[in-house]
Design an enzyme around this catalytic site. Structure first.
Site, PDB file in Angstrom:
ATOM      1  N   HIS A  28       0.819  -1.220   0.000  1.00  0.00           N
ATOM      2  CA  HIS A  28       0.000   0.000   0.000  1.00  0.00           C
ATOM      3  C   HIS A  28       0.852   1.268   0.000  1.00  0.00           C
ATOM      4  CE1 HIS A  28       0.888   0.653   4.317  1.00  0.00           C
ATOM      5  NE2 HIS A  28       0.859  -0.668   4.381  1.00  0.00           N
ATOM      6  N   ASP A  29       0.341   2.271  -0.717  1.00  0.00           N
ATOM      7  CA  ASP A  29       0.893   3.627  -0.705  1.00  0.00           C
ATOM      8  C   ASP A  29       2.283   3.734  -1.325  1.00  0.00           C
ATOM      9  OD1 ASP A  29      -1.364   4.831   0.859  1.00  0.00           O
ATOM     10  OD2 ASP A  29      -0.632   3.424   2.367  1.00  0.00           O
ATOM     11  N   GLY A  67       5.132  -1.065   2.576  1.00  0.00           N
ATOM     12  CA  GLY A  67       4.301   0.114   2.379  1.00  0.00           C
ATOM     13  C   GLY A  67       5.079   1.417   2.345  1.00  0.00           C
TER      14      GLY A  67
END
Length: 266
Positions: free
Chosen positions: A121-122, A139
């Site tokens: 994520h991200d 992440g």
């Protein structure tokens, strides 16, 4: 002409481009957008608010766009965006963003993700990036254009990998790797410059010589890194490639800069 195998499941709301090919047992969620001329070989699952650019090739058992592996995630409307001309091989996983990281994971154009690679994520992944088998990107990481990450390497959350950098296989990267650098090792250290990559991408002998000279000055024993950055900036005023490295160091981030074990290495 679009081709959809009868065993594939396309949820209402999904947007498919022109001339896509959807193989057996694929599942495409309602909020997915798949670009023109893309192909899902078989058993591919596209979920979440995922947008994939044209001419993607995605291989069996890839899982793209499912809920991020972050215990703080609470269903916020985050996205995953993948650019044009990407190849995503078997069992690759990519997750959308979270509220804590700007709600977006972004992958650029012409990237290759080999079997078992993971983009958490991200993350922000640039263009022409290669992930070898089983690369693990945690992440909030940034991987800049033309970087290559070797098989089985693990990149700590919030790390930055500079443009044209090379990460050796099985390395554990817990600090930022400068553009054009090579990082290797269980707790990776900077092991010189990606000279082979620079030559392959057409950098001149003169530019490579300048980068090597700047590298040695940056990681010499005298003074602090910040002082050496300013000295190199003055010595290479107007040199775009060297200043790309200096800007990367100046920008900083959550992690320290990966340094050589030997100040004269490279």
């Amino acid at each position: 002409m679009t081709q959809i195998h009868p065993t594939a499941i396309i949820e209402p709301g999904a947007e498919l481009g022109e001339r896509v090919r959807i193989g057996p047992y694929c599942i495409i969620g309602a909020d997915v957008r798949l670009g023109d001329d893309s192909e899902l070989i078989s058993h591919v699952v596209l979920a979440g608010r995922t947008t994939i650019g044209p001419r993607a090739r995605i291989f069996p058992f890839a899982s793209i766009g499912h809920q991020p592996q972050d215990l703080k995630f609470h269903g916020e409307p985050s996205t995953l965006t993948i650019g044009a001309d990407c190849m995503i091989r078997e069992s690759v996983t990519m997750n959308p963003g979270t509220e804590g990281g700007g709600l977006a994971t972004v992958v650029g154009d012409k990237c290759v993700f080999l079997t078992g690679a993971h983009v958490a994520h991200d993350c922000r992944v640039g263009n022409n990036v290669i992930f070898s088998n089983n690369v693990m990107l945690a992440g909030h990481c940034t991987v800049q254009d033309f970087a290559i990450i070797g098989g089985g390497a693990a990149v700590h959350q919030f790390c930055r990998i500079g443009a044209h950098a090379f990460i050796g296989g099985l390395s554990g990267v817990e600090n930022d790797v400068i553009p054009y650098g090579i990082a290797i090792g269980n707790r990776a250290h900077l092991a010189g410059l990606n000279i082979v990559g620079l030559k392959r991408r057409g950098f001149s002998r003169e530019v490579i010589h300048d980068i090597r000279k700047a590298y040695r000055l940056l990681f010499a024993d005298e003074g602090t890194l910040q002082e050496r950055v300013e000295d190199v900036a003055a010595s290479f005023e107007g040199h775009g490639v060297v200043h790309e490295i200096l800007d990367f160091i100046r920008e900083g981030g959550n992690r320290s800069i990966c340094t050589p074990r030997d100040a004269q290495e490279g």
